[in-house]
Design an enzyme around this catalytic site. Structure first.
Site, PDB file in Angstrom:
ATOM      1  N   GLY A  17      49.633  36.428  41.975  1.00 39.76           N
ATOM      2  CA  GLY A  17      48.992  36.681  43.266  1.00 39.76           C
ATOM      3  C   GLY A  17      49.534  35.826  44.407  1.00 39.76           C
ATOM      4  O   GLY A  17      50.346  34.908  44.210  1.00 39.76           O
ATOM      5  N   SER A 132      35.522  30.556  47.602  1.00 42.80           N
ATOM      6  CA  SER A 132      35.823  30.960  48.986  1.00 42.80           C
ATOM      7  C   SER A 132      34.732  30.440  49.909  1.00 42.80           C
ATOM      8  O   SER A 132      33.621  30.141  49.453  1.00 42.80           O
ATOM      9  CB  SER A 132      35.857  32.490  49.069  1.00 42.80           C
ATOM     10  OG  SER A 132      35.945  32.913  50.415  1.00 42.80           O
ATOM     11  N   LYS A 171      32.186  36.893  45.287  1.00 41.87           N
ATOM     12  CA  LYS A 171      32.595  35.484  45.163  1.00 41.87           C
ATOM     13  C   LYS A 171      31.380  34.589  44.941  1.00 41.87           C
ATOM     14  O   LYS A 171      31.448  33.583  44.238  1.00 41.87           O
ATOM     15  CB  LYS A 171      33.369  35.037  46.410  1.00 41.87           C
ATOM     16  CG  LYS A 171      34.692  35.748  46.630  1.00 41.87           C
ATOM     17  CD  LYS A 171      35.645  35.634  45.457  1.00 41.87           C
ATOM     18  CE  LYS A 171      36.309  34.283  45.317  1.00 41.87           C
ATOM     19  NZ  LYS A 171      37.258  34.287  44.165  1.00 41.87           N
TER      20      LYS A 171
HETATM   21  P1  NAP Z   1      45.897  38.541  45.295  1.00 38.05           P
HETATM   22  O1  NAP Z   1      47.293  38.278  45.683  1.00 38.05           O
HETATM   23  O2  NAP Z   1      45.437  39.966  45.304  1.00 38.05           O
HETATM   24  O3  NAP Z   1      45.610  37.894  43.896  1.00 38.05           O
HETATM   25  C1  NAP Z   1      44.554  38.332  43.085  1.00 38.05           C
HETATM   26  C2  NAP Z   1      44.988  38.203  41.649  1.00 38.05           C
HETATM   27  O4  NAP Z   1      43.902  38.641  40.812  1.00 38.05           O
HETATM   28  C3  NAP Z   1      46.192  39.075  41.315  1.00 38.05           C
HETATM   29  O5  NAP Z   1      47.114  38.268  40.628  1.00 38.05           O
HETATM   30  C4  NAP Z   1      45.630  40.142  40.396  1.00 38.05           C
HETATM   31  O6  NAP Z   1      46.505  40.494  39.361  1.00 38.05           O
HETATM   32  C5  NAP Z   1      44.443  39.415  39.784  1.00 38.05           C
HETATM   33  N1  NAP Z   1      43.485  40.380  39.261  1.00 38.05           N
HETATM   34  C6  NAP Z   1      42.752  41.283  39.947  1.00 38.05           C
HETATM   35  N2  NAP Z   1      42.019  42.010  39.082  1.00 38.05           N
HETATM   36  C7  NAP Z   1      42.341  41.581  37.844  1.00 38.05           C
HETATM   37  C8  NAP Z   1      41.928  41.926  36.517  1.00 38.05           C
HETATM   38  N3  NAP Z   1      41.056  42.902  36.278  1.00 38.05           N
HETATM   39  N4  NAP Z   1      42.457  41.224  35.479  1.00 38.05           N
HETATM   40  C9  NAP Z   1      43.366  40.243  35.683  1.00 38.05           C
HETATM   41  N5  NAP Z   1      43.789  39.868  36.901  1.00 38.05           N
HETATM   42  C10 NAP Z   1      43.270  40.530  37.950  1.00 38.05           C
HETATM   43  O7  NAP Z   1      44.864  37.767  46.242  1.00 38.05           O
HETATM   44  P2  NAP Z   1      44.795  36.253  46.749  1.00 38.05           P
HETATM   45  O8  NAP Z   1      44.516  36.310  48.200  1.00 38.05           O
HETATM   46  O9  NAP Z   1      45.923  35.439  46.232  1.00 38.05           O
HETATM   47  O10 NAP Z   1      43.446  35.800  46.039  1.00 38.05           O
HETATM   48  C11 NAP Z   1      43.436  34.892  44.936  1.00 38.05           C
HETATM   49  C12 NAP Z   1      42.079  34.242  44.848  1.00 38.05           C
HETATM   50  O11 NAP Z   1      41.794  33.546  46.048  1.00 38.05           O
HETATM   51  C13 NAP Z   1      40.914  35.214  44.650  1.00 38.05           C
HETATM   52  O12 NAP Z   1      40.001  34.610  43.781  1.00 38.05           O
HETATM   53  C14 NAP Z   1      40.322  35.326  46.053  1.00 38.05           C
HETATM   54  O13 NAP Z   1      38.952  35.684  46.026  1.00 38.05           O
HETATM   55  C15 NAP Z   1      40.506  33.887  46.525  1.00 38.05           C
HETATM   56  N6  NAP Z   1      40.481  33.699  47.985  1.00 38.05           N
HETATM   57  C16 NAP Z   1      41.406  34.338  48.761  1.00 38.05           C
HETATM   58  C17 NAP Z   1      41.372  34.120  50.125  1.00 38.05           C
HETATM   59  C18 NAP Z   1      42.384  34.778  51.029  1.00 38.05           C
HETATM   60  O14 NAP Z   1      42.177  34.753  52.269  1.00 38.05           O
HETATM   61  N7  NAP Z   1      43.466  35.331  50.512  1.00 38.05           N
HETATM   62  C19 NAP Z   1      40.424  33.277  50.703  1.00 38.05           C
HETATM   63  C20 NAP Z   1      39.508  32.647  49.871  1.00 38.05           C
HETATM   64  C21 NAP Z   1      39.544  32.856  48.497  1.00 38.05           C
HETATM   65  P3  NAP Z   1      47.519  41.711  39.467  1.00 38.05           P
HETATM   66  O15 NAP Z   1      48.759  41.112  40.086  1.00 38.05           O
HETATM   67  O16 NAP Z   1      47.697  42.126  38.060  1.00 38.05           O
HETATM   68  O17 NAP Z   1      46.875  42.750  40.343  1.00 38.05           O
END
Ligand code: NAP
Length: 354
Positions: A17, A132, A171
């Site tokens: 991710g 988050s 979350k």
């Molecule tokens: P991202 O690039 O979409 O990463 C999400 C990851 O979760 C991907 O690697 C995806 O794997 C995996 N995933 C989703 N469903 C899954 C499943 N059923 N089984 C296994 N893996 C699964 O998003 P990101 O922004 O980096 O987010 C990562 C974390 O940070 C999340 O917990 C999100 O809530 C948190 N967060 C993000 C932000 C932001 O602004 N981006 C802010 C606060 C918190 P695949 O590659 O296989 O799809």
């Protein structure tokens, strides 16, 4: 106090991710061995950046197959790890009809799955959970109930549901469940990282993270010429990755950590971009009236209720605990959005002008 052996492998869930890729990169650069859990290690595209990192750091990145919804599927990847970084969770805010299936079930059951795995695998000493700021507050209007409109780690989102603000709800229930599971045992402790909206350069072009979509809306003309008065915590993806690593290896780290470099509005981001890249791109330069945004919200994939409860309310996050206790130093918001936009230009996501 929890001391992690730097030679033990570290499990990163959702390793491919947007945020996790930077965590993997920094762990490898610091000399650690990483177990990266991904849904499909054999897939032909979407893992190129991890394969490149593996080549740069031979024998120190091993990919494991695991799914949040398959019970026990993280156990093998966790074997021998003292530190687990649990980042995997869907971050999508539109394009689904069933929020329970798209968001809540993977976030909640997935967190349970990973943490119950830690209960079975005796090497685990600490879990760093990617939560988050949306587990801290639901709508911006909630800020009227906190001193100086400023949220701290003391606060919890109590207003989101599966129907209204489903991502924040996912979350919140996931983090609450994590603390509940943590409290029932004493072998491993837990530290959470609670980032604001994460922007900044990406190592992967395949992420479905809403961060990418929000940035595209900001710079691609959807908010031109006017952006809503929407204030948010904002932080650089590289700093979020650093915060996870500091949370993992700082023996005294404890509890929740807001990670945020500032609290800009969309319009302020537009102004920072305009200052650096000039007038030739479609960055917002004025504030859109709330009534107008409310009217057209459904066309932009937002509910009118969301606009009513979020636009126009001052909303700030206090990240001083992360600075004090983890030693975090944040990049400026200007550096974050400008580096992100520069990458979009370089990759052809936005057409270069002039
Ligand atoms: P991202 O690039 O979409 O990463 C999400 C990851 O979760 C991907 O690697 C995806 O794997 C995996 N995933 C989703 N469903 C899954 C499943 N059923 N089984 C296994 N893996 C699964 O998003 P990101 O922004 O980096 O987010 C990562 C974390 O940070 C999340 O917990 C999100 O809530 C948190 N967060 C993000 C932000 C932001 O602004 N981006 C802010 C606060 C918190 P695949 O590659 O296989 O799809």
């Amino acid at each position: 106090m929890t001391t992690i052996n730097p030679k033990a492998p570290v499990l990163v869930t959702g390793a491919s991710g947007y945020i996790a890729s930077w965590i993997v990169k920094y762990l490898l650069e610091a000399g650690h061995t990483v177990h990266g859990a991904v849904r499909d290690p054999a897939k032909k595209s979407g893992l190129e950046h991890l394969h490149a990192l593996s080549k740069q750091h031979p024998d120190r990145l091993k990919l494991f197959k695991a799914d949040l919804l398959v019970q026990g599927s993280y156990d093998a990847a966790m074997e021998g790890c003292e530190l687990v970084m649990h980042t995997a969770s869907p971050f999508v805010i539109s394009g689904f009809s069933d929020s329970m299936e798209a968001l809540v079930r993977p976030a909640l059951e997935g967190t349970r799955n990973v943490l119950e795995g830690a209960n079975r695998v005796s090497s685990v000493k600490r879990i760093v959970l990617t939560s988050s700021v949306v587990a801290i507050h639901g709508d911006n209007i909630d800020s009227l109930n906190v001193p100086n409109n400023t949220f701290t780690e003391e606060h919890w989102n109590s207003t989101s549901t599966a129907d209204h603000q489903p991502y924040p709800y996912s979350k919140t229930v996931a983090e609450r469940e994590a603390w509940a599971i943590n409290s029932k045992q004493s072998r491993w402790d837990m530290v959470t990282i609670n980032p604001g909206l994460v922007l900044g350069p990406t190592l992967t072009k395949s992420s479905d993270s809403a961060s990418m979509g929000i940035m595209k809306q900001l710079v691609g003309g959807m908010m031109f010429p006017a952006a809503p008065h929407l204030q948010m915590g904002l932080v650089d993806v590289r700093d979020v990755a650093t915060a996870h690593i500091k949370a993992g290896y700082t023996s005294t780290a404890k509890g929740r950590h807001i990670t945020s470099a500032g609290n800009p509005t969309m319009l302020q981001l537009g102004k920072l971009l305009r200052k650096r890249f000039g007038n030739k791109y479609l960055f917002p330069f004025m504030q859109a009236p709330k009534a107008m945004i409310w009217l057209i919200a459904p066309l932009a994939g937002m509910t009118r209720k969301y606009i009513s409860l979020n636009v126009g309310y001052p909303t700030r996050f206090d990240a001083s605990k992360s600075q004090r206790e983890l030693g975090m130093k944040y990049r400026t918001t200007e550096e974050t959005v400008c580096d992100h936009f520069q990458q979009m230009l370089n990759d052809g996501v936005i057409k270069r002008r002039g």
